[in-house]
Design a protein around this motif. Structure first.
Motif, PDB file in Angstrom:
ATOM      1  N   PHE A  20       0.844  -1.188   0.000  1.00 36.19           N
ATOM      2  CA  PHE A  20       0.000   0.000   0.000  1.00 36.19           C
ATOM      3  C   PHE A  20       0.881   1.241   0.000  1.00 36.19           C
ATOM      4  N   GLN A  21       0.627   2.137  -0.921  1.00 35.60           N
ATOM      5  CA  GLN A  21       1.351   3.403  -0.985  1.00 35.60           C
ATOM      6  C   GLN A  21       0.361   4.470  -1.456  1.00 35.60           C
ATOM      7  N   LEU A  22      -0.043   5.298  -0.515  1.00 36.39           N
ATOM      8  CA  LEU A  22      -1.049   6.317  -0.820  1.00 36.39           C
ATOM      9  C   LEU A  22      -0.491   7.309  -1.836  1.00 36.39           C
ATOM     10  N   ASP A  23      -1.167   7.400  -2.955  1.00 36.10           N
ATOM     11  CA  ASP A  23      -0.774   8.324  -4.008  1.00 36.10           C
ATOM     12  C   ASP A  23      -1.976   9.210  -4.336  1.00 36.10           C
ATOM     13  N   PRO A  24      -1.997  10.435  -3.809  1.00 34.05           N
ATOM     14  CA  PRO A  24      -3.139  11.326  -4.046  1.00 34.05           C
ATOM     15  C   PRO A  24      -3.393  11.612  -5.523  1.00 34.05           C
ATOM     16  N   ARG A  26      -3.765   9.490  -7.731  1.00 33.85           N
ATOM     17  CA  ARG A  26      -4.724   8.500  -8.221  1.00 33.85           C
ATOM     18  C   ARG A  26      -6.175   8.915  -7.946  1.00 33.85           C
ATOM     19  N   ARG A  32     -11.929  13.199  -4.362  1.00 39.36           N
ATOM     20  CA  ARG A  32     -11.526  14.137  -3.300  1.00 39.36           C
ATOM     21  C   ARG A  32     -12.741  14.806  -2.665  1.00 39.36           C
ATOM     22  N   VAL A  91      -9.664   5.719  -0.273  1.00 38.52           N
ATOM     23  CA  VAL A  91      -8.253   5.725   0.154  1.00 38.52           C
ATOM     24  C   VAL A  91      -7.549   4.447  -0.308  1.00 38.52           C
ATOM     25  N   LEU A  92      -8.223   3.307  -0.201  1.00 38.47           N
ATOM     26  CA  LEU A  92      -7.616   2.057  -0.691  1.00 38.47           C
ATOM     27  C   LEU A  92      -7.364   2.118  -2.186  1.00 38.47           C
ATOM     28  N   ALA A  94      -6.678   4.731  -3.841  1.00 36.94           N
ATOM     29  CA  ALA A  94      -5.532   5.615  -4.060  1.00 36.94           C
ATOM     30  C   ALA A  94      -4.227   4.981  -3.588  1.00 36.94           C
ATOM     31  N   GLY A  95      -4.323   3.951  -2.766  1.00 38.60           N
ATOM     32  CA  GLY A  95      -3.120   3.327  -2.226  1.00 38.60           C
ATOM     33  C   GLY A  95      -2.635   2.106  -2.971  1.00 38.60           C
TER      34      GLY A  95
END
Length: 176
Positions: A20-24, A26, A32, A91-92, A94-95
């Protein structure tokens, strides 16, 4: 042991997906808005949704009280769960890369259902003022919650409604 407490970290087996790596980046603008507005709606249910005042200058006893949405409508916890699921899902998304998340429903319909349910719950709580016949009225958080639920649903539902109406008009053909 590698720095810290506990057992040493084991390498991930080959073939597992990325972590998992949150990338806004995406997140779309709609994502948003849904996350931000759902968070505000979720917080609003604990704030003063209803208020009542009693007494007057002519009486010795006067005062006021306010109540959160969940204190008078316990079922508003469902709105909390819906908002939490919406936020968690986005959030998932985006992650993890798109390939990691596979659901039996597409992204847009899922957001339509989630934000629609959230809006419905908030609208019911807004319309159903407990003890309204005894002078109970809306508190400021009821308006914040309603506006936030509308803001979460609008960017998802309006394009869907517009698309539905356009396809319906296109299939109707010329009238005779």
């Amino acid at each position: 042991m590698q720095g810290g407490y506990g057992a040493p970290r084991q390498p991930r087996p080959a073939g597992t997906g990325p972590a998992f790596q949150l990338d806004p980046r995406r997140l779309t603008q709609v994502d948003r808005i849904v996350v931000g507005a759902s968070l505000i709606a979720m917080i609003s249910i604990w704030l003063p949704w209803y208020s009542v005042a009693w007494g007057s200058d002519a009486f010795e006893s006067q005062g006021s009280a306010s109540f959160s949405g969940t204190s008078l409508h316990g079922w508003l916890w469902l709105e909390f769960v819906v908002a939490l699921l919406l936020i968690g899902y986005v959030v998932l998304r985006a992650g993890f890369p798109e390939s990691r998340i596979s659901l039996p429903i597409a992204h847009a319909p899922l957001l339509i259902i989630g934000t629609g349910l959230q809006l419905l719950l908030i609208l019911i709580a807004f319309a159903d003022i407990p003890y309204g016949n005894l002078g109970m009225g809306w508190g400021w958080a009821a308006f914040i919650g309603l506006l936030a639920a509308l803001a979460a649903a609008a960017p998802v539902m309006l394009p869907a409604a517009r698309s539905y109406l356009e396809s319906r008009n296109a299939n109707a053909g010329p009238r005779s």
